[in-house]
Scaffold this active site. Structure first.
Site, short mmCIF file in Angstrom:
data_model
loop_
_atom_site.label_atom_id
_atom_site.label_comp_id
_atom_site.label_asym_id
_atom_site.label_seq_id
_atom_site.Cartn_x
_atom_site.Cartn_y
_atom_site.Cartn_z
CB ALA A 15 1.41 35.79 -8.03
NE ARG A 91 -9.69 33.60 -16.68
CZ ARG A 91 -10.11 32.33 -16.58
NH1 ARG A 91 -11.32 31.83 -16.98
NH2 ARG A 91 -8.87 31.38 -16.49
CB SER A 122 -5.33 43.01 -15.79
OG SER A 122 -4.03 43.52 -15.42
CG ASP A 126 -11.26 38.51 -23.97
OD1 ASP A 126 -10.48 38.17 -24.92
OD2 ASP A 126 -11.56 37.65 -23.00
CG ASP A 151 -7.82 30.17 -21.83
OD1 ASP A 151 -8.05 29.66 -20.59
OD2 ASP A 151 -7.43 31.18 -22.20
NE ARG A 154 -4.35 27.19 -17.34
CZ ARG A 154 -5.17 28.06 -16.84
NH1 ARG A 154 -6.16 28.67 -17.10
NH2 ARG A 154 -4.63 28.58 -15.66
CG HIS A 178 -8.40 34.17 -20.40
ND1 HIS A 178 -8.22 32.88 -20.45
CD2 HIS A 178 -7.90 34.70 -19.21
CE1 HIS A 178 -7.56 32.58 -19.34
NE2 HIS A 178 -7.40 33.75 -18.45
#
Length: 315
Positions: A15, A91, A122, A126, A151, A154, A178
């Protein structure tokens, strides 16, 4: 001769990758777009579907399902492949799974003779950007992670929604990992040429206490979206497009990407989200902001968490 043809290779047609590819086609950023996926039929189907939109695109783009051999003549390789973040998973939980995938993938890309710029999206971005740098052998300037580009977007959107000001006129950064240890740099936030603090002081309807709620919603946005629809991809797809465009068009734009620190912000040997000047050569320079004492402490903490998480992967 193909010196004037921009080729971008996308590895991963999930996606996120396909949102990026769709944005690339819509803006006509590159002449060639190659799709690679372990599921070759999926990559071929996505290429076919995208090609059917070419009559409506601003300029022609040649799109096809390719192999790692196509990376040899690529200007940029964008990687969105890897295990996705599941509901309730951070993450950083993805680190071991995706690091193993990356070691093999980067090796195959470099075996093609690739000598361009890596853009990594991906997660954990980091750490996987660091892994890419280590295993590619490319200069640090030519390995770039998407970092906190999403971020930051956002934050700008949520501030614009609260303050009723165009998001493009809001200048504010999210820095750090992130993920859960990221932080807003309120000390350098501005609305147009006016500081955020002065803007809010001039408008009594706004409450500065609301800024913390805005940041929490920024930090946790992915969790909320994943809970509702299973994944996030439109925002990051457009963020990747913005980054690739800045590279190909030699813009010298300042974007909050995952860049390698070599003394900046008092740290070394880590990729982390910081504002950096991006152009055709990759990262021209890191913009080193004068952080407040509290912000520097948050940066220190974010880097500490990243390095502790990354250590077992690099052993």
């Amino acid at each position: 001769m193909r010196n004037d043809i921009d080729r971008v290779v996308l590895v991963g047609t999930g996606a996120v990758g396909c949102s990026f590819a769709y944005a690339m086609l819509n803006q006509g950023v590159a002449e060639e777009l190659v799709l690679i996926d372990i599921n070759e039929a999926r990559a071929e189907g996505e290429a076919m579907d995208l090609n059917h939109g070419i009559p409506f695109a601003p300029s022609p783009t040649k799109i096809w399902k390719g192999t790692y051999a196509d990376c040899k003549e690529a200007d940029i390789v964008v990687i969105t492949a890897g295990a996705p973040q599941k509901p309730g998973e951070t993450r950083l939980d993805l680190v071991e799974k995706n690091a193993m995938i990356f070691k093999k993938m980067i090796g195959e890309i470099m075996d093609s003779g690739f000598d361009g710029i890596f853009v990594i999206a991906s997660n954990p971005v980091d750490i996987l950007t660091y892994v890419t740098w280590k295993f590619s052998g490319l200069p640090k300037e030519r390995v770039i992670g998407s970092g906190t580009i999403l971020d930051t977007a956002r934050l700008r959107y949520m501030l614009s929604d609260y303050l009723d000001v165009d998001a493009r006129n809001i200048h504010a950064y999210i820095m750090g990992e992130h993920g859960d240890t990221e932080f807003p740099v309120w000390s350098h936030a501005s609305i147009g040429a006016q500081t955020l603090e002065k803007f809010m002081d001039a408008h009594e309807q706004y409450n500065k206490k609301e800024l913390e709620n805005i940041f929490v919603n920024v930090r946790d946005a992915a969790y909320h979206i994943i809970e509702r629809k299973g994944a996030t991809y439109y925002g990051i797809g457009m963020g990747l497009l913005r980054l690739v465009k800045a590279i190909l068009q030699n813009e010298n734009s300042i974007l909050t990407v995952a860049a390698y620190l070599d003394g900046e912000y008092n740290h070394k040997d880590v990729f982390i989200g910081v504002p950096a000047v991006v152009n055709r050569n990759g990262i021209r320079e890191i913009v080193e902001l004068n952080l407040s004492t509290e912000e520097q402490a948050k940066m220190d903490h974010s880097i500490k968490v990243l390095k502790e998480t990354m250590a077992p992967v690099l052993d």
